[in-house]
Design an enzyme around this catalytic site. Structure first.
Site, PDB file in Angstrom:
ATOM      1  CG  ASP A   1      -1.660   1.284   1.446  1.00 57.16           C
ATOM      2  OD1 ASP A   1      -1.858   2.027   0.466  1.00 57.16           O
ATOM      3  OD2 ASP A   1      -2.069   1.548   2.603  1.00 57.16           O
TER       4      ASP A   1
ATOM      5  CG  ASP B   1      -6.942   5.684  -0.487  1.00 61.71           C
ATOM      6  OD1 ASP B   1      -7.794   5.965  -1.361  1.00 61.71           O
ATOM      7  OD2 ASP B   1      -6.355   6.564   0.177  1.00 61.71           O
TER       8      ASP B   1
END
Length: 247
Positions: free
Chosen positions: A6, A105
């Site tokens: 991420d 996200d």
């Protein structure tokens, strides 16, 4: 074994996923000069993954650099999983008319929270921005909100106000007798006010989950009961590694 990555606005976070278990959460600031060397050193110690699942809200070259590094470390067997926000996936229906314009996200965090917490969920990501997304118990995404995070609010004041500087002053729920503390406390109360209003108006029947770098600070400041899960985006990436998404 899958490697979950991420890339946020300042940090690269990763974990490994093996047979449904997500382990070994780590992070690096990709703005530091020796970032790539540090990442190479950390990843060289890993078992070769079968898949690398990557989500990024950073500039494209950051993700490209990370993928190039991964290919150099594991050239034989590695495949990449690059999810995107879609009309629906894993039981969640996107509220955006242009589904792909929803931040990845946010989408991944919603998917993970909906899977992990039964019933309706309200996901509040407390990072560079504070984002809010509500998902009803039947999987319908009701929509969301976005505002600056704590540090971004401080920086906006510094840019817009003459002779004003901001720093890492601790935030407290109190009145202040100096400007530095007044700013720190003011932005904290602004964020708390947003979150508590959201819970009361839009998420009274939802399980509220905070994620992101400031999630613990804000959770401790709330009068409402919430859960903190700092790894929702990575958990959302793990879902896509299963290959059973319908979109």
């Amino acid at each position: 074994m899958n490697l979950l990555v991420d890339i946020g606005n300042s940090r690269l976070k990763w974990a490994i996923e093996r047979e449904g278990d997500i382990l070994n959460f780590e992070a690096l600031d990709y703005r530091q000069e020796d970032f790539l060397a540090c990442l190479r050193q950390r990843w060289q110690a890993l078992e070769a993954p079968d898949q690398l699942a990557l989500a990024s809200v950073a500039q494209p070259q950051v993700a490209e650099t990370v993928m190039t590094l991964a290919q150099s470390l594991w050239p034989q067997q590695l495949s990449f999983v690059r999810p995107h926000a879609s009309r629906q996936a894993f039981g969640v229906v996107n509220a955006y008319a242009q589904a792909e314009t929803l931040g990845l996200d946010r989408w991944l965090a919603m998917l993970a929270a909906y899977r992990e917490y039964p019933g309706g969920v309200c996901v509040i990501d407390c990072g560079t921005a504070i984002t809010v997304d509500v998902v009803h118990a039947d999987g319908r995404h009701a929509g969301g909100l976005i505002c600056p995070g704590l540090q971004a609010m401080k920086q906006a004041l510094a840019v817009s106000t003459a002779a004003l500087t901001v720093d890492g002053q601790m935030n407290q729920l109190d009145l202040a007798a100096n400007t530095r503390t007044a700013i720190a406390n003011g932005v904290l109360l602004a964020a708390v006010g947003l979150i508590e209003t959201v819970i009361q108006r839009f998420a009274a029947q939802c399980h509220v989950v905070l994620t992101g770098g400031d999630s613990r600070l804000l959770a401790d400041a709330l009068t409402e009961s919430v859960d903190v899960d700092g790894h929702l985006v990575l958990k959302g990436l793990a879902l896509y590694c299963t290959g059973v998404c319908s979109s």
